[in-house]
Design a protein around this motif. Sequence first.
Motif, PDB file in Angstrom:
ATOM      1  N   TYR A   1       0.603  -1.000  -0.005  1.00 57.78           N
ATOM      2  CA  TYR A   1      -0.193   0.116  -0.379  1.00 57.78           C
ATOM      3  C   TYR A   1       0.883   1.500   0.144  1.00 57.78           C
ATOM      4  O   TYR A   1       1.353   1.568   0.761  1.00 57.78           O
ATOM      5  CB  TYR A   1      -1.048  -0.595   1.475  1.00 57.78           C
ATOM      6  CG  TYR A   1      -2.379   1.366   1.181  1.00 57.78           C
ATOM      7  CD1 TYR A   1      -2.804   1.734   0.383  1.00 57.78           C
ATOM      8  CD2 TYR A   1      -1.549   2.681   2.275  1.00 57.78           C
ATOM      9  CE1 TYR A   1      -3.875   2.547   0.293  1.00 57.78           C
ATOM     10  CE2 TYR A   1      -2.589   3.523   1.752  1.00 57.78           C
ATOM     11  CZ  TYR A   1      -3.240   4.076   1.026  1.00 57.78           C
ATOM     12  OH  TYR A   1      -4.503   4.314   1.685  1.00 57.78           O
TER      13      TYR A   1
ATOM     14  N   GLY B   1      -8.030  -4.291   4.467  1.00 59.58           N
ATOM     15  CA  GLY B   1      -6.127  -3.834   4.773  1.00 59.58           C
ATOM     16  C   GLY B   1      -6.025  -5.261   5.488  1.00 59.58           C
ATOM     17  O   GLY B   1      -4.344  -5.815   5.405  1.00 59.58           O
TER      18      GLY B   1
ATOM     19  N   ALA C   1      -3.119  -7.789   4.964  1.00 54.50           N
ATOM     20  CA  ALA C   1      -1.946  -7.864   6.057  1.00 54.50           C
ATOM     21  C   ALA C   1      -2.096 -10.069   6.605  1.00 54.50           C
ATOM     22  O   ALA C   1      -0.500 -10.371   7.126  1.00 54.50           O
ATOM     23  CB  ALA C   1      -2.601  -7.442   6.793  1.00 54.50           C
TER      24      ALA C   1
ATOM     25  N   THR D   1      -2.271  -0.213   9.460  1.00 61.07           N
ATOM     26  CA  THR D   1      -1.365  -0.701   8.662  1.00 61.07           C
ATOM     27  C   THR D   1      -0.788  -1.708   9.845  1.00 61.07           C
ATOM     28  O   THR D   1      -0.280  -2.767  10.151  1.00 61.07           O
ATOM     29  CB  THR D   1      -0.356   0.067   7.374  1.00 61.07           C
ATOM     30  OG1 THR D   1      -2.186   0.555   7.239  1.00 61.07           O
ATOM     31  CG2 THR D   1      -0.115  -1.020   7.100  1.00 61.07           C
TER      32      THR D   1
END
Length: 378
Positions: free
Chosen positions: A218, A268, A272, A286
């Motif tokens: 990202y 996301g 991950a 994140t």
Amino acid sequence: MGATRALAAYVTSHGFGHLNRTVAVLNRLPEDVPLIIRSAPDLFDHWRERLRRPAELLPHVSDAGAVNPPGNSADTDGPASLERAARVHAEAMGRIDEYTDELRSGAVAAVLCDATPVPLVAARRAGVPGFLLGNFTWADIYHPHAKKMGGDWPTFVRELHRCYRHATAIFRCAPHLSMAGLAPIVDVGMVVTPGRDRRGELRAGLGLSERDRIVYMYLGRYGQDDYEWGRIARLGALGIHFVGFHEAPASAGPVPNLHVVPASEWTGADLAASADVVVAKAGYGTVCEAIVAGTPMIHPPRTGFAEYRALALALKSWGGGVPASRRAFDRLRIERLLDRAFALEPGPPPFPADGASRVATHLAAICRGQPEGGRPLF
């Protein structure tokens, strides 16, 4: 015990990380607790993608966050950030009576704010408990820029401090800056929605073998033209594939090992948890998603953003952080960094990962009028 009243959640318009952090709490609220979400209207579709419970979405903008230089999502433009923040803050404080009246109806039992301070002022005036959910304040972010610029800017930062002091308490999310001296602090650990390990589904959908490596990348939503995308394409010969939400720019030419997945089907956090390595700038969401997934993370430095130090330290102490130089990251010279990251075996999260449940439990008790809602539960 009277009828259950609503929680009003005010969320900054700066970045999806704040939305994702707050939604981790809101999704854990019992459905008998009415929920009002106030944020920038252009985030409504993202709320609808992430929320798993009913809520009323209403427009509200009372802070401005940080401004990035054109084409660079890793640095902060201090003067532009302060100028926009001061303008938006003044406009919001000019509507403080309106915000206060909205809360005085009696239908709202508590206010939750992620980063934005103005609703905390309205909540105090309306006699409604107001809680800050965060790991920093905008005063923390703006302070070094204001100190450098001088003039009236330090006074503006002090004004933001005064607004934050209206909080009933701060749900301090790890990893965090100090945030001391503003309001009582309740340390809650990481506030994050853990992703689901869907790597089997991901490999099947992309036609990848078990030998292929998957990297969740990202790079932000803008400023991608200057990256050396050919370096990413050449890694395909080594069986390294990249997944994310954005295509390479047309000027980059073919990048056959970069795969785009729809945000409506993937988060996301899921990427991950389904990847071997994360390559991204260090933002709160994140970083926490990578840590709870146990997935090593390659990250560049971030200039002018005070939060970065706490996030980078957390990644280092966890054992899964791989810092990249600005030059290496901007040119996507990450071959050796990937080798390091693939070999890492990070330990357990350095902080409790159930912060969202802790906060939701306390807020639900307040909204239900339960006695335990008036004192810390953890």
